[in-house]
Structure formats: C-alpha cells, structure tokens
Enzyme design. Structure first.
Site, PDB file in Angstrom:
ATOM      1  N   ASP A 102       1.492   3.610   7.824  1.00 53.67           N
ATOM      2  CA  ASP A 102       2.869   4.087   7.682  1.00 53.67           C
ATOM      3  C   ASP A 102       3.534   3.794   6.342  1.00 53.67           C
ATOM      4  OD1 ASP A 102       3.498   1.316   7.896  1.00 53.67           O
ATOM      5  OD2 ASP A 102       3.765   1.492  10.067  1.00 53.67           O
ATOM      6  N   HIS A 117      -7.279   1.382   7.596  1.00 55.53           N
ATOM      7  CA  HIS A 117      -7.351   2.616   8.379  1.00 55.53           C
ATOM      8  C   HIS A 117      -6.768   3.804   7.627  1.00 55.53           C
ATOM      9  CE1 HIS A 117      -7.697   0.237  12.432  1.00 55.53           C
ATOM     10  NE2 HIS A 117      -8.808   0.247  11.739  1.00 55.53           N
TER      11      HIS A 117
END
Length: 246
Positions: A102, A117
């Site tokens: 994010d 990730h």
C-alpha cells in the site's frame, strides 16, 4: 507496561528490524485479508488473486484491484506507520520488511523499506514490459474498467505478487539477511501465516536474536516470542516512542 517493555527491548537489542503485515494498515482504513471481515471473506483468492486468474480474465481481476486503487488513493499513514518512521530516524530501527503493497510506510517517511510482496506503486504490461505509475493507473480507471498498456494495448497487471508468482528479485534475500542480523525482529500486524515471510522470526532466533509481536490476533509463534502484545499497532508503537522520548 507492555509498551514500556517493548521500548526497553528495542533500546537493548540492536540492530532492530521490523516485519509488518496487513494489521499495521487497518487503522488507515485498509482491510486485512484473513480476518472474518477481511478481503478473502468477500473475494475468492482463486478468482481474483492468482496470476492464472489474471491471464484468464484480467478485466475481472481489475474489478477487484480497481476498488483497491480507489481506496488507497485516499489512504494515509496512521500512528503505527509514523512511529516506525520516527524509530528509524532516531536510529532504533534499521529497516522495515513489509508484506503490504500500500506504500504507506514510504508515505510516512520510512526510508529503508523492503516490499516482499511487491507494491501497488506501479503496474506493468506482461506483453511488452511497459510500466505505468499509480497515478496513471488511477487516471486510466476513470475511463475504463481495466488499464490498457499505452504502448501495446494489453491490460496492465498491478506490480503486486499474485499467487503463482515469484517474489520480487532480491527482496526475500534482503529480508532474510536483515532477519539474521537483527538482535530483535519486531513483528507488527502480521498473522505469520504466509510463507516464506513467516519464517523470518525463526531465522532471527536461529542466528541468536529474539523477536517480539504486536498483533491483535494470536499467531503461531506467540509462544516463542520474547514479548507478545495483543493490542492496536498505532497506540502501542506511539507509546513506545514516548518511552524512548521521541
């Protein structure tokens, strides 16, 4: 008392490396994945989170990701992100290894962030390799259900690791190196159920270090941790900073 003890551990156990998961961002309004109200309770990961699903029907997968892009366009770092950035600036944290995509650690001011990730920061074309920024993708989604590559017209794929894909080159190797060097690995907001990242605390232990956990829910490694705090990350880490006079 728990925050005070964690502050002592951080002060005494250097270098300290932080591992964060989805729970560090829930206070920013970003839903987690595995809780009863998390993302996978509403979306089947086999239909929306595998690279095979993307190749099969990228527009369907973008129905899921477009909602995430819209949400993350407005998300802001919370007290936990800001506290970790403060701890890094003060020399108490060497790096943040994150499972999150994010960008909120970066927006909070953390400088050494390893995104194991991937990141929603960019999207790439699997056909020609063209890459588009987050802002460009958001703009494309205002006019189409999925962003098209500006070079060849194929549907762009968000640069996050989907099931069935390899982790970003070098990211896990760097994370493992940091975990082995750490005298304290501080786990914040991770269920420690997703591998290979969930092995990092064991790597720290094997190298003679220790780890602590701040997570609302129990994890499989709670019994091995030097300290486990079942409380919100924001208030806990803000209290740690106060104890360290930051």
């Amino acid at each position: 008392m728990s925050a005070e003890r964690l502050a002592e551990l951080i002060r005494e156990s250097q270098p300290c490396v932080v591992l964060t998961g989805a729970g560090v961002s829930t206070e920013s309004g970003v839903p987690d994945f595995r809780s009863p109200s998390g993302i996978w309770a509403r979306y089947d990961p086999r239909e929306y989170a595998t690279v095979d699903a993307f190749r099969r029907d990228p527009v369907k997968v973008w129905d899921f990701y477009a909602r995430r892009f819209e949400m993350l366009k407005h998300a802001q770092p919370n007290a936990a992100h800001r506290a970790l950035a403060d701890l890094e600036r003060a020399g108490y944290v060497e790096a943040v290894v994150t499972q999150n995509i994010d960008r909120l650690h970066e927006l909070a001011g953390s400088r050494e962030v390893i995104e194991v990730h991937g990141s929603i920061r960019t999207a790439s074309c699997l056909a020609c390799g063209e890459r588009a920024s987050f802002d460009d993708v958001v703009a494309m989604l205002e006019h189409a259900p999925a962003p098209a590559c500006p070079r060849c017209g194929s549907i762009l794929k968000p640069d996050v690791v989907m099931f069935g894909e390899y982790l970003p080159p070098g990211a896990m190797e760097r994370a493992s190196e940091l975990a082995r060097r750490a005298r304290l690995l501080l786990v914040v907001g991770s269920s420690l159920n997703v591998y290979p990242v969930a092995d990092l605390p064991q790597e720290t232990l094997s190298a003679g270090g220790t780890f602590a956990i701040v997570n609302r829910e129990p994890t499989p490694l709670d019994d091995l941790s030097a300290l486990t705090i079942a409380a919100p990350a924001g208030e806990t880490l803000a209290a740690v900073c106060r104890h360290l006079e930051l």
